[in-house]
Design a protein around this motif. Structure first.
Motif, mmCIF file in Angstrom:
data_model
loop_
_atom_site.group_PDB
_atom_site.id
_atom_site.type_symbol
_atom_site.label_atom_id
_atom_site.label_comp_id
_atom_site.label_asym_id
_atom_site.label_seq_id
_atom_site.Cartn_x
_atom_site.Cartn_y
_atom_site.Cartn_z
ATOM 1 N N VAL A 10 0.834 -1.208 0.000
ATOM 2 C CA VAL A 10 0.000 0.000 0.000
ATOM 3 C C VAL A 10 0.867 1.256 0.000
ATOM 4 O O VAL A 10 0.782 2.081 -0.911
ATOM 5 C CB VAL A 10 -0.972 0.028 1.201
ATOM 6 N N GLN A 11 1.728 1.403 1.026
ATOM 7 C CA GLN A 11 2.521 2.629 1.097
ATOM 8 C C GLN A 11 3.525 2.735 -0.047
ATOM 9 O O GLN A 11 3.653 3.791 -0.672
ATOM 10 C CB GLN A 11 3.258 2.726 2.430
ATOM 11 N N MET A 12 4.248 1.654 -0.311
ATOM 12 C CA MET A 12 5.260 1.707 -1.375
ATOM 13 C C MET A 12 4.645 2.059 -2.737
ATOM 14 O O MET A 12 5.148 2.946 -3.430
ATOM 15 C CB MET A 12 6.019 0.379 -1.457
ATOM 16 N N PRO A 13 3.553 1.384 -3.153
ATOM 17 C CA PRO A 13 2.935 1.797 -4.421
ATOM 18 C C PRO A 13 2.428 3.229 -4.418
ATOM 19 O O PRO A 13 2.522 3.919 -5.435
ATOM 20 C CB PRO A 13 1.784 0.793 -4.588
ATOM 21 N N LEU A 14 1.867 3.690 -3.277
ATOM 22 C CA LEU A 14 1.412 5.083 -3.210
ATOM 23 C C LEU A 14 2.565 6.054 -3.438
ATOM 24 O O LEU A 14 2.431 7.042 -4.172
ATOM 25 C CB LEU A 14 0.759 5.362 -1.850
ATOM 26 N N LEU A 15 3.701 5.782 -2.802
ATOM 27 C CA LEU A 15 4.871 6.631 -2.985
ATOM 28 C C LEU A 15 5.352 6.604 -4.435
ATOM 29 O O LEU A 15 5.704 7.640 -5.011
ATOM 30 C CB LEU A 15 5.996 6.179 -2.054
ATOM 31 N N ALA A 16 5.366 5.412 -5.032
ATOM 32 C CA ALA A 16 5.811 5.291 -6.423
ATOM 33 C C ALA A 16 4.863 6.020 -7.370
ATOM 34 O O ALA A 16 5.301 6.706 -8.303
ATOM 35 C CB ALA A 16 5.928 3.819 -6.807
ATOM 36 N N LYS A 75 13.235 6.319 2.505
ATOM 37 C CA LYS A 75 12.132 5.666 1.788
ATOM 38 C C LYS A 75 11.198 6.704 1.172
ATOM 39 O O LYS A 75 10.840 6.600 -0.015
ATOM 40 C CB LYS A 75 11.358 4.767 2.754
ATOM 41 N N ILE A 76 10.816 7.710 1.972
ATOM 42 C CA ILE A 76 9.877 8.719 1.495
ATOM 43 C C ILE A 76 10.450 9.507 0.314
ATOM 44 O O ILE A 76 9.720 9.933 -0.582
ATOM 45 C CB ILE A 76 9.513 9.694 2.644
ATOM 46 N N VAL A 77 11.771 9.675 0.292
ATOM 47 C CA VAL A 77 12.412 10.435 -0.777
ATOM 48 C C VAL A 77 12.702 9.571 -2.004
ATOM 49 O O VAL A 77 12.412 9.963 -3.147
ATOM 50 C CB VAL A 77 13.718 11.087 -0.264
ATOM 51 N N THR A 78 13.264 8.378 -1.780
ATOM 52 C CA THR A 78 13.763 7.608 -2.913
ATOM 53 C C THR A 78 12.701 6.797 -3.639
ATOM 54 O O THR A 78 12.819 6.575 -4.844
ATOM 55 C CB THR A 78 14.890 6.652 -2.470
ATOM 56 N N VAL A 79 11.664 6.337 -2.949
ATOM 57 C CA VAL A 79 10.645 5.555 -3.660
ATOM 58 C C VAL A 79 9.913 6.395 -4.705
ATOM 59 O O VAL A 79 9.769 5.967 -5.857
ATOM 60 C CB VAL A 79 9.667 4.885 -2.670
ATOM 61 N N PRO A 80 9.467 7.621 -4.382
ATOM 62 C CA PRO A 80 8.855 8.433 -5.448
ATOM 63 C C PRO A 80 9.824 8.795 -6.565
ATOM 64 O O PRO A 80 9.471 8.710 -7.757
ATOM 65 C CB PRO A 80 8.378 9.692 -4.699
#
Length: 197
Positions: free
Chosen positions: A40-46, A103-108
């Motif tokens: 959920v979070q990882m796809p949202l960030l991407a 994580k918050i910076v690099t995933v997007p």
């Protein structure tokens, strides 16, 4: 013009969800289970990074100068995606503030924006490779999570791990169907038919 307010609202929502993941109450919600964290979070960030790239002509212009073919973005984005799906990395992001910020910076940026750029620039064969790699990665990781007799993440119990594995295998199945449909009805197939005609 009428669509602009909707786009602005979507951008604001995606950025807010991404930044909110830095705050402990929201972070605890996203990181409460492996499914919420990874699926959920990882796809949202991407999606946030991909959407901002798609809407930013300045960023796309810079990417066009740096990586006109999209190949570098594909390798770069795939590497970061694999990194953030590792059990050790997930663990560290739940209790290390520096890793959570990373994580918050690099995933997007390094996953969402990079893979979106690769998709926009690559042709039908390159997009097929992306789908195939996504299918293989979801399948391998899902199978490991599902059959492993040991708890791979210290913060997530083995039943949580197995549920995540089942969902990843489901995503692999969807990716396989998408790849088959792309091969049968995608632009590559259409161009092949045109050449035969």
């Amino acid at each position: 013009m009428a669509a602009e307010p909707w786009h602005d609202a979507a951008r604001t929502f995606l950025v807010a969800v991404s930044v909110a993941g830095l705050f402990p109450p929201v972070a605890a919600l996203f990181e409460a289970s492996m499914q919420m964290h990874m699926l959920v979070q990882m796809p949202l960030l991407a999606v946030c990074g991909g959407y901002l790239l798609y809407r930013s002509t300045r960023l796309r212009g810079w990417m066009a100068r740096v990586d006109p073919s999209g190949g570098i973005a594909l390798v770069f984005g795939s590497g970061w995606m694999i990194y953030w799906m590792l059990p050790l990395t997930l663990d560290l992001a739940t209790f290390e503030p520096a890793m959570r910020l990373l994580k918050i910076v690099t995933v997007p940026v390094c996953v969402g924006a990079a893979l979106t750029w690769a998709w926009l620039r690559l042709g039908p064969i390159g997009r097929g490779v992306m789908l195939l790699e996504g299918w293989a990665m979801f399948g391998r990781l899902g199978w490991v999570f599902l059959i492993s007799p040991e708890q791979l993440c210290s913060n997530y119990l083995i039943d949580d791990q197995q549920r995540t594995g089942s969902l990843l295998l489901g995503a692999a199945l969807v990716s396989a169907v998408g790849l088959a449909l792309w091969a049968l009805f995608g632009p590559f197939r259409k161009s092949h038919r045109t050449e035969l005609a």
